[in-house]
Design a protein around this motif. Sequence first.
Motif, PDB file in Angstrom:
ATOM      1  N   SER A  37       1.214  -1.512  -0.447  1.00 57.84           N
ATOM      2  CA  SER A  37       0.259   0.237  -0.298  1.00 57.84           C
ATOM      3  C   SER A  37       0.884   0.942   0.350  1.00 57.84           C
ATOM      4  O   SER A  37       0.400   2.570   0.030  1.00 57.84           O
ATOM      5  CB  SER A  37      -0.753  -0.464   1.094  1.00 57.84           C
ATOM      6  N   ILE A  38       2.028   0.718  -0.326  1.00 55.34           N
ATOM      7  CA  ILE A  38       3.186   2.337   0.492  1.00 55.34           C
ATOM      8  C   ILE A  38       3.875   1.862  -1.762  1.00 55.34           C
ATOM      9  O   ILE A  38       4.103   1.027  -1.306  1.00 55.34           O
ATOM     10  CB  ILE A  38       4.098   2.075   1.150  1.00 55.34           C
ATOM     11  N   ASP A  39       4.244   3.041  -2.345  1.00 54.96           N
ATOM     12  CA  ASP A  39       4.919   4.030  -3.228  1.00 54.96           C
ATOM     13  C   ASP A  39       6.255   3.724  -3.003  1.00 54.96           C
ATOM     14  O   ASP A  39       6.999   4.734  -2.299  1.00 54.96           O
ATOM     15  CB  ASP A  39       3.579   5.357  -3.832  1.00 54.96           C
ATOM     16  N   ASN A  40       7.307   2.837  -3.277  1.00 49.91           N
ATOM     17  CA  ASN A  40       9.118   2.282  -2.808  1.00 49.91           C
ATOM     18  C   ASN A  40       8.908   2.494  -4.511  1.00 49.91           C
ATOM     19  O   ASN A  40      10.467   2.601  -4.013  1.00 49.91           O
ATOM     20  CB  ASN A  40       8.910   1.170  -2.570  1.00 49.91           C
ATOM     21  N   LYS A  41       8.844   3.274  -5.289  1.00 51.64           N
ATOM     22  CA  LYS A  41       9.611   3.613  -6.638  1.00 51.64           C
ATOM     23  C   LYS A  41      10.080   4.824  -6.318  1.00 51.64           C
ATOM     24  O   LYS A  41       9.425   5.545  -5.221  1.00 51.64           O
ATOM     25  CB  LYS A  41       7.938   3.551  -7.733  1.00 51.64           C
ATOM     26  N   MET A  42      11.219   4.829  -6.869  1.00 49.76           N
ATOM     27  CA  MET A  42      11.890   6.318  -7.359  1.00 49.76           C
ATOM     28  C   MET A  42      10.896   7.153  -8.005  1.00 49.76           C
ATOM     29  O   MET A  42      10.754   7.061  -8.883  1.00 49.76           O
ATOM     30  CB  MET A  42      13.655   6.000  -7.703  1.00 49.76           C
ATOM     31  N   PRO A  43      11.483   8.858  -6.585  1.00 46.45           N
ATOM     32  CA  PRO A  43      10.901   9.410  -7.153  1.00 46.45           C
ATOM     33  C   PRO A  43      11.054  10.146  -8.584  1.00 46.45           C
ATOM     34  O   PRO A  43      12.406   9.343  -9.265  1.00 46.45           O
ATOM     35  CB  PRO A  43      11.235  10.894  -6.169  1.00 46.45           C
ATOM     36  N   LYS A  44       9.889  10.548 -10.075  1.00 48.03           N
ATOM     37  CA  LYS A  44      10.527  11.321 -11.148  1.00 48.03           C
ATOM     38  C   LYS A  44      11.440  12.681 -10.341  1.00 48.03           C
ATOM     39  O   LYS A  44      11.115  13.241 -10.095  1.00 48.03           O
ATOM     40  CB  LYS A  44       8.894  11.741 -11.768  1.00 48.03           C
ATOM     41  N   GLN A  45      12.900  12.567 -11.564  1.00 47.50           N
ATOM     42  CA  GLN A  45      13.938  13.689 -11.461  1.00 47.50           C
ATOM     43  C   GLN A  45      12.738  14.999 -12.481  1.00 47.50           C
ATOM     44  O   GLN A  45      12.543  14.648 -13.286  1.00 47.50           O
ATOM     45  CB  GLN A  45      14.753  13.085 -12.083  1.00 47.50           C
ATOM     46  N   ALA A  46      12.756  16.310 -12.129  1.00 44.17           N
ATOM     47  CA  ALA A  46      12.752  17.394 -12.772  1.00 44.17           C
ATOM     48  C   ALA A  46      13.943  17.793 -13.380  1.00 44.17           C
ATOM     49  O   ALA A  46      14.967  16.766 -13.249  1.00 44.17           O
ATOM     50  CB  ALA A  46      12.688  18.469 -11.814  1.00 44.17           C
TER      51      ALA A  46
END
Length: 174
Positions: A37-46
């Motif tokens: 239920s938690i998103d463990n993916k890397m955040p998108k880079q700007a």
Amino acid sequence: MDRGRKAMPVQNKQCHARYVKKCQAMHRERLRDMKCSIDNKMPKQASHLKSNAKKNALMEERFANIERENRMLLEKMSYIIAKKGGIDNKNDSVQYGRSLNKDRRKRELQKITKQNQLILSRIQESQPTYDHLAWAEDARQSQQFMANICEFKPKTMTMKNMGLRDDGAMVDEF
């Protein structure tokens, strides 16, 4: 099975055991198929953080300066080669003109060279004070005495082992 389930009274133990196994299998399947239920993916880079525009601009400017300086040096070198035909290394300054002590230094150098030649000839003509042939004979005689008085036969010393050549002269090895 755990104690709590064993302590509970049941009508048919085998049917209850089969039911418990089925429940545990379903539980394991649900655990395996469960999604987090938690998103463990890397955040998108700007996109503006991926490339450093200011650094790139400074590097381009630096490379442009280096290219301009190289071109100027090349132009200067080709002008020197084309017009003057080589490198100009003459110094017509009075400061570096003819030395006033040149003749005196030359005479002094000739005097020193002559003295050195005289010393060398005296050294070459003088007789040595040490007789290396007598040393070799003395060493041979000492070896013979040692061989005569020893109970066991010593290792034989050759002329080479004693540091002497065949003519009795000392060998200089460094």
